[in-house]
Design a protein around this motif. Structure first.
Motif, PDB file in Angstrom:
ATOM      1  N   LEU A 137      -4.276  -5.543  -2.763  1.00 45.61           N
ATOM      2  CA  LEU A 137      -3.652  -6.965  -2.940  1.00 45.61           C
ATOM      3  C   LEU A 137      -4.581  -7.921  -2.406  1.00 45.61           C
ATOM      4  CD1 LEU A 137      -0.478  -5.536  -1.019  1.00 45.61           C
ATOM      5  CD2 LEU A 137      -0.563  -6.605  -3.864  1.00 45.61           C
ATOM      6  N   LEU A 138      -4.967  -7.911  -0.907  1.00 50.12           N
ATOM      7  CA  LEU A 138      -5.819  -8.691  -0.732  1.00 50.12           C
ATOM      8  C   LEU A 138      -6.938  -9.469  -2.361  1.00 50.12           C
ATOM      9  CD1 LEU A 138      -7.150  -7.158   2.525  1.00 50.12           C
ATOM     10  CD2 LEU A 138      -5.709  -9.076   2.227  1.00 50.12           C
ATOM     11  N   ASN A 139      -7.973  -8.508  -3.221  1.00 50.21           N
ATOM     12  CA  ASN A 139      -8.023  -9.573  -4.103  1.00 50.21           C
ATOM     13  C   ASN A 139      -7.541 -10.254  -5.479  1.00 50.21           C
ATOM     14  OD1 ASN A 139      -9.977  -7.703  -3.666  1.00 50.21           O
ATOM     15  ND2 ASN A 139      -9.842  -6.132  -4.927  1.00 50.21           N
ATOM     16  N   ILE A 140      -6.158 -10.414  -5.610  1.00 46.51           N
ATOM     17  CA  ILE A 140      -5.529 -11.197  -5.853  1.00 46.51           C
ATOM     18  C   ILE A 140      -5.250 -12.409  -5.698  1.00 46.51           C
ATOM     19  CG2 ILE A 140      -4.302  -9.165  -7.311  1.00 46.51           C
ATOM     20  CD1 ILE A 140      -1.658  -9.706  -5.651  1.00 46.51           C
ATOM     21  N   THR A 141      -6.484 -12.920  -4.652  1.00 41.02           N
ATOM     22  CA  THR A 141      -6.135 -13.932  -3.883  1.00 41.02           C
ATOM     23  C   THR A 141      -7.186 -14.403  -3.947  1.00 41.02           C
ATOM     24  OG1 THR A 141      -6.671 -13.481  -1.643  1.00 41.02           O
ATOM     25  CG2 THR A 141      -4.120 -12.946  -1.662  1.00 41.02           C
ATOM     26  N   VAL A 142      -7.562 -15.833  -3.864  1.00 43.62           N
ATOM     27  CA  VAL A 142      -9.094 -16.131  -3.084  1.00 43.62           C
ATOM     28  C   VAL A 142      -9.808 -16.374  -2.322  1.00 43.62           C
ATOM     29  CG1 VAL A 142     -10.127 -18.084  -3.889  1.00 43.62           C
ATOM     30  CG2 VAL A 142      -8.873 -18.041  -5.567  1.00 43.62           C
ATOM     31  N   ILE A 143      -8.857 -16.239  -1.353  1.00 47.70           N
ATOM     32  CA  ILE A 143      -9.561 -16.215   0.258  1.00 47.70           C
ATOM     33  C   ILE A 143      -9.813 -15.306   1.455  1.00 47.70           C
ATOM     34  CG2 ILE A 143      -8.863 -17.369   2.703  1.00 47.70           C
ATOM     35  CD1 ILE A 143      -6.934 -19.772   1.296  1.00 47.70           C
ATOM     36  N   LEU A 144      -8.898 -13.679   0.070  1.00 48.55           N
ATOM     37  CA  LEU A 144      -9.469 -12.989   0.927  1.00 48.55           C
ATOM     38  C   LEU A 144      -9.797 -11.944   0.098  1.00 48.55           C
ATOM     39  CD1 LEU A 144      -5.191 -12.703   3.266  1.00 48.55           C
ATOM     40  CD2 LEU A 144      -7.663 -12.927   4.010  1.00 48.55           C
ATOM     41  N   LEU A 145     -10.397 -12.567  -1.031  1.00 46.57           N
ATOM     42  CA  LEU A 145     -11.471 -11.402  -2.271  1.00 46.57           C
ATOM     43  C   LEU A 145     -12.122 -10.791  -1.234  1.00 46.57           C
ATOM     44  CD1 LEU A 145     -11.471 -10.597  -5.199  1.00 46.57           C
ATOM     45  CD2 LEU A 145     -12.429 -12.791  -5.576  1.00 46.57           C
ATOM     46  N   PRO A 146     -13.441 -11.445  -0.718  1.00 48.04           N
ATOM     47  CA  PRO A 146     -14.517 -10.185  -0.108  1.00 48.04           C
ATOM     48  C   PRO A 146     -13.700  -9.902   1.254  1.00 48.04           C
ATOM     49  CG  PRO A 146     -14.790 -13.065   0.496  1.00 48.04           C
ATOM     50  CD  PRO A 146     -12.977 -12.498   0.039  1.00 48.04           C
ATOM     51  N   ILE A 147     -12.445  -9.674   1.963  1.00 47.37           N
ATOM     52  CA  ILE A 147     -12.192  -8.529   2.359  1.00 47.37           C
ATOM     53  C   ILE A 147     -11.560  -7.627   2.148  1.00 47.37           C
ATOM     54  CG2 ILE A 147     -10.032  -7.476   4.097  1.00 47.37           C
ATOM     55  CD1 ILE A 147     -10.407 -10.967   5.213  1.00 47.37           C
ATOM     56  N   GLY A 148     -11.057  -7.682   0.420  1.00 47.64           N
ATOM     57  CA  GLY A 148     -10.049  -6.419  -0.591  1.00 47.64           C
ATOM     58  C   GLY A 148     -11.322  -5.849  -1.226  1.00 47.64           C
ATOM     59  N   ILE A 149     -12.907  -6.625  -1.826  1.00 46.28           N
ATOM     60  CA  ILE A 149     -13.988  -6.202  -1.827  1.00 46.28           C
ATOM     61  C   ILE A 149     -14.161  -4.924  -0.665  1.00 46.28           C
ATOM     62  CG2 ILE A 149     -16.166  -5.965  -2.610  1.00 46.28           C
ATOM     63  CD1 ILE A 149     -14.442  -6.590  -5.077  1.00 46.28           C
ATOM     64  N   LYS A 150     -14.764  -5.530   0.117  1.00 43.89           N
ATOM     65  CA  LYS A 150     -14.937  -4.319   1.023  1.00 43.89           C
ATOM     66  C   LYS A 150     -14.554  -3.454   1.742  1.00 43.89           C
ATOM     67  CE  LYS A 150     -17.924  -3.698   4.932  1.00 43.89           C
ATOM     68  NZ  LYS A 150     -19.481  -3.362   4.637  1.00 43.89           N
ATOM     69  N   LEU A 151     -13.142  -2.943   1.421  1.00 40.08           N
ATOM     70  CA  LEU A 151     -12.481  -2.650   1.935  1.00 40.08           C
ATOM     71  C   LEU A 151     -12.424  -1.437   0.647  1.00 40.08           C
ATOM     72  CD1 LEU A 151      -8.707  -3.676   3.148  1.00 40.08           C
ATOM     73  CD2 LEU A 151     -10.330  -2.584   4.139  1.00 40.08           C
ATOM     74  N   ILE A 152     -12.499  -1.686  -0.557  1.00 42.72           N
ATOM     75  CA  ILE A 152     -12.647  -0.726  -1.493  1.00 42.72           C
ATOM     76  C   ILE A 152     -14.527  -0.302  -1.461  1.00 42.72           C
ATOM     77  CG2 ILE A 152     -13.691  -1.119  -4.005  1.00 42.72           C
ATOM     78  CD1 ILE A 152     -10.805  -2.905  -4.828  1.00 42.72           C
ATOM     79  N   ASN A 153     -15.311  -1.107  -1.027  1.00 49.20           N
ATOM     80  CA  ASN A 153     -16.543  -0.692  -0.770  1.00 49.20           C
ATOM     81  C   ASN A 153     -16.541   0.991   0.313  1.00 49.20           C
ATOM     82  OD1 ASN A 153     -17.457  -1.808  -3.273  1.00 49.20           O
ATOM     83  ND2 ASN A 153     -18.356  -3.501  -1.579  1.00 49.20           N
ATOM     84  N   LEU A 154     -15.522   0.772   1.035  1.00 42.72           N
ATOM     85  CA  LEU A 154     -15.014   1.689   2.070  1.00 42.72           C
ATOM     86  C   LEU A 154     -14.355   3.347   1.228  1.00 42.72           C
ATOM     87  CD1 LEU A 154     -15.121  -0.860   5.392  1.00 42.72           C
ATOM     88  CD2 LEU A 154     -16.547   0.583   4.574  1.00 42.72           C
ATOM     89  N   VAL A 155     -14.014   2.865   0.289  1.00 40.79           N
ATOM     90  CA  VAL A 155     -12.527   3.797   0.149  1.00 40.79           C
ATOM     91  C   VAL A 155     -13.413   5.253   0.003  1.00 40.79           C
ATOM     92  CG1 VAL A 155     -11.420   4.760  -2.026  1.00 40.79           C
ATOM     93  CG2 VAL A 155     -11.334   2.922  -0.972  1.00 40.79           C
TER      94      VAL A 155
END
Length: 125
Positions: free
Chosen positions: A30-48
């Protein structure tokens, strides 16, 4: 970094990892579909992989970890064209498999590769 013991990682998975991981994955998506919160979304995925089994990643600043990483431009193009939708599908299939006894090994394998499926980021756990 040293890995936690197999017992600790197994207990984490049984009591926490299996149910928290789908929440983290879908929140990240959900964070990845936004432009502003994309870096947080990617970081979360890298922490999976860490959320799933407490696997300790090696720092990207370590020379042996940085080797083999694709350039940021290539990873960004891949993410825009493929990674954003494939990662959602991949992670949810893996989450479903994780709740089955038979599919558990495949689910762990899939979720450990989620950073790569999303953005070609090589997680070195």
């Amino acid at each position: 970094m040293t890995q936690r013991s197999l017992l600790v990682r197994a207990l984490w998975f049984v009591f926490v990892g299996w149910w928290v991981t789908p929440i983290v994955v879908n929140t990240a998506w959900l964070l990845n579909i936004t432009v502003i919160l994309l870096p947080i979304g990617i970081k979360l995925i890298n922490l999976v992989p860490t959320v799933l089994t407490l696997a300790e990643p090696r720092s990207i600043s370590e020379p042996e970890s940085a080797r083999g990483q694709r350039s940021l431009a290539v990873r960004a193009i891949y993410f825009v064209l493929v990674g954003w939708w494939l990662s959602l599908l991949w992670a949810n299939v893996a989450s479903f498999l994780a709740i089955t006894i038979v599919g558990l090994p495949i689910a762990i394998w899939m979720l450990n590769r989620l950073p790569y499926v999303t953005s070609l980021y090589r997680f070195h756990g």
